[in-house]
Scaffold this motif. Sequence first.
Motif, mmCIF file in Angstrom:
data_model
loop_
_atom_site.group_PDB
_atom_site.id
_atom_site.type_symbol
_atom_site.label_atom_id
_atom_site.label_comp_id
_atom_site.label_asym_id
_atom_site.label_seq_id
_atom_site.Cartn_x
_atom_site.Cartn_y
_atom_site.Cartn_z
ATOM 1 N N ALA A 1 -5.332 39.191 13.622
ATOM 2 C CA ALA A 1 -4.963 38.152 14.588
ATOM 3 C C ALA A 1 -6.210 37.544 15.228
ATOM 4 O O ALA A 1 -6.322 36.312 15.340
ATOM 5 N N VAL A 2 -7.140 38.381 15.647
ATOM 6 C CA VAL A 2 -8.377 37.891 16.263
ATOM 7 C C VAL A 2 -9.168 37.065 15.249
ATOM 8 O O VAL A 2 -9.667 35.984 15.574
ATOM 9 N N ALA A 3 -9.275 37.547 14.014
ATOM 10 C CA ALA A 3 -9.994 36.817 12.972
ATOM 11 C C ALA A 3 -9.344 35.453 12.715
ATOM 12 O O ALA A 3 -10.044 34.450 12.545
ATOM 13 N N CYS A 4 -8.025 35.405 12.723
ATOM 14 C CA CYS A 4 -7.308 34.149 12.496
ATOM 15 C C CYS A 4 -7.585 33.149 13.620
ATOM 16 O O CYS A 4 -7.813 31.965 13.367
ATOM 17 N N VAL A 5 -7.581 33.629 14.854
ATOM 18 C CA VAL A 5 -7.867 32.752 15.997
ATOM 19 C C VAL A 5 -9.285 32.204 15.892
ATOM 20 O O VAL A 5 -9.513 31.003 16.068
ATOM 21 N N LEU A 6 -10.239 33.076 15.604
ATOM 22 C CA LEU A 6 -11.629 32.633 15.500
ATOM 23 C C LEU A 6 -11.822 31.642 14.358
ATOM 24 O O LEU A 6 -12.526 30.637 14.514
ATOM 25 N N GLU A 7 -11.194 31.897 13.214
ATOM 26 C CA GLU A 7 -11.282 30.965 12.083
ATOM 27 C C GLU A 7 -10.671 29.616 12.442
ATOM 28 O O GLU A 7 -11.195 28.567 12.055
ATOM 29 N N SER A 8 -9.572 29.622 13.198
ATOM 30 C CA SER A 8 -8.925 28.372 13.609
ATOM 31 C C SER A 8 -9.822 27.577 14.543
ATOM 32 O O SER A 8 -9.939 26.354 14.420
ATOM 33 N N VAL A 9 -10.472 28.258 15.475
ATOM 34 C CA VAL A 9 -11.382 27.589 16.411
ATOM 35 C C VAL A 9 -12.568 27.009 15.644
ATOM 36 O O VAL A 9 -12.932 25.844 15.837
ATOM 37 N N ILE A 10 -13.161 27.787 14.763
ATOM 38 C CA ILE A 10 -14.307 27.320 13.982
ATOM 39 C C ILE A 10 -13.920 26.145 13.097
ATOM 40 O O ILE A 10 -14.635 25.142 13.019
ATOM 41 N N GLY A 11 -12.755 26.223 12.459
ATOM 42 C CA GLY A 11 -12.283 25.132 11.607
ATOM 43 C C GLY A 11 -12.074 23.847 12.379
ATOM 44 O O GLY A 11 -12.432 22.758 11.914
ATOM 45 N N ALA A 12 -11.502 23.956 13.569
ATOM 46 C CA ALA A 12 -11.283 22.768 14.393
ATOM 47 C C ALA A 12 -12.610 22.154 14.827
ATOM 48 O O ALA A 12 -12.778 20.929 14.800
ATOM 49 N N LEU A 13 -13.575 22.988 15.207
ATOM 50 C CA LEU A 13 -14.881 22.467 15.611
ATOM 51 C C LEU A 13 -15.594 21.807 14.435
ATOM 52 O O LEU A 13 -16.217 20.751 14.591
ATOM 53 N N GLN A 14 -15.486 22.404 13.243
ATOM 54 C CA GLN A 14 -16.108 21.809 12.064
ATOM 55 C C GLN A 14 -15.475 20.477 11.711
ATOM 56 O O GLN A 14 -16.132 19.598 11.157
ATOM 57 N N ALA A 15 -14.202 20.295 12.061
ATOM 58 C CA ALA A 15 -13.510 19.029 11.813
ATOM 59 C C ALA A 15 -13.792 18.013 12.919
ATOM 60 O O ALA A 15 -13.294 16.891 12.881
ATOM 61 N N GLY A 16 -14.589 18.410 13.927
ATOM 62 C CA GLY A 16 -14.946 17.496 15.006
ATOM 63 C C GLY A 16 -13.939 17.439 16.131
ATOM 64 O O GLY A 16 -14.007 16.555 16.977
ATOM 65 N N LYS A 17 -13.002 18.379 16.166
ATOM 66 C CA LYS A 17 -11.981 18.402 17.205
ATOM 67 C C LYS A 17 -12.426 19.252 18.386
ATOM 68 O O LYS A 17 -13.270 20.139 18.245
ATOM 69 N N SER A 18 -11.837 19.003 19.541
ATOM 70 C CA SER A 18 -12.058 19.842 20.719
ATOM 71 C C SER A 18 -11.027 20.953 20.722
ATOM 72 O O SER A 18 -9.905 20.772 20.248
ATOM 73 N N VAL A 19 -11.398 22.098 21.265
ATOM 74 C CA VAL A 19 -10.495 23.238 21.336
ATOM 75 C C VAL A 19 -10.349 23.623 22.800
ATOM 76 O O VAL A 19 -11.315 24.045 23.440
ATOM 77 N N GLY A 20 -9.142 23.486 23.331
ATOM 78 C CA GLY A 20 -8.864 23.859 24.706
ATOM 79 C C GLY A 20 -8.296 25.259 24.769
ATOM 80 O O GLY A 20 -7.336 25.578 24.066
ATOM 81 N N LEU A 21 -8.916 26.103 25.563
ATOM 82 C CA LEU A 21 -8.446 27.469 25.755
ATOM 83 C C LEU A 21 -8.037 27.605 27.222
ATOM 84 O O LEU A 21 -8.905 27.742 28.095
ATOM 85 N N PRO A 22 -6.731 27.524 27.523
ATOM 86 C CA PRO A 22 -6.265 27.527 28.906
ATOM 87 C C PRO A 22 -6.797 28.725 29.686
ATOM 88 O O PRO A 22 -6.771 29.854 29.215
ATOM 89 N N GLY A 23 -7.311 28.443 30.860
ATOM 90 C CA GLY A 23 -7.845 29.483 31.715
ATOM 91 C C GLY A 23 -9.279 29.856 31.386
ATOM 92 O O GLY A 23 -9.934 30.555 32.142
#
Length: 111
Positions: A46-68
């Motif tokens: 689960a942690v690896a999936c979250v990190l891969e999703s964040v990295i993928g979004a950043l590589q695509a030029g998107k912003s990643v909002g993490l509430p709190g």
Amino acid sequence: MAKANKPAAKKPAAKKSTDSHKIAKTQIVEMVANHTSLNKKQAGEAVACVLESVIGALQAGKSVGLPGLGTLSVTHTAARQGVRPGTNQRITIPAGKKVRFKVATTLKGNL
């Protein structure tokens, strides 16, 4: 005696890295496993999936909002002039991209 000093010097260096204030991925996995009904293997996935999703979004030029926590975004840097340390030679630093982190106001107020 010189050989005896070298291993002794390496051990404290390794000890400092484990005593630092940095939390490792394995510690995050343990925290997730302790707070959920997941075992360590599932929590690790689960942690690896979250990190891969964040990295993928950043590589695509998107912003990643993490509430709190805050927002991670990619910013572009312009080419600029710099100085090579030691030689004082002028160099051109090429344009590039950086990851920017803006802390959430709720977290900032609670620090």
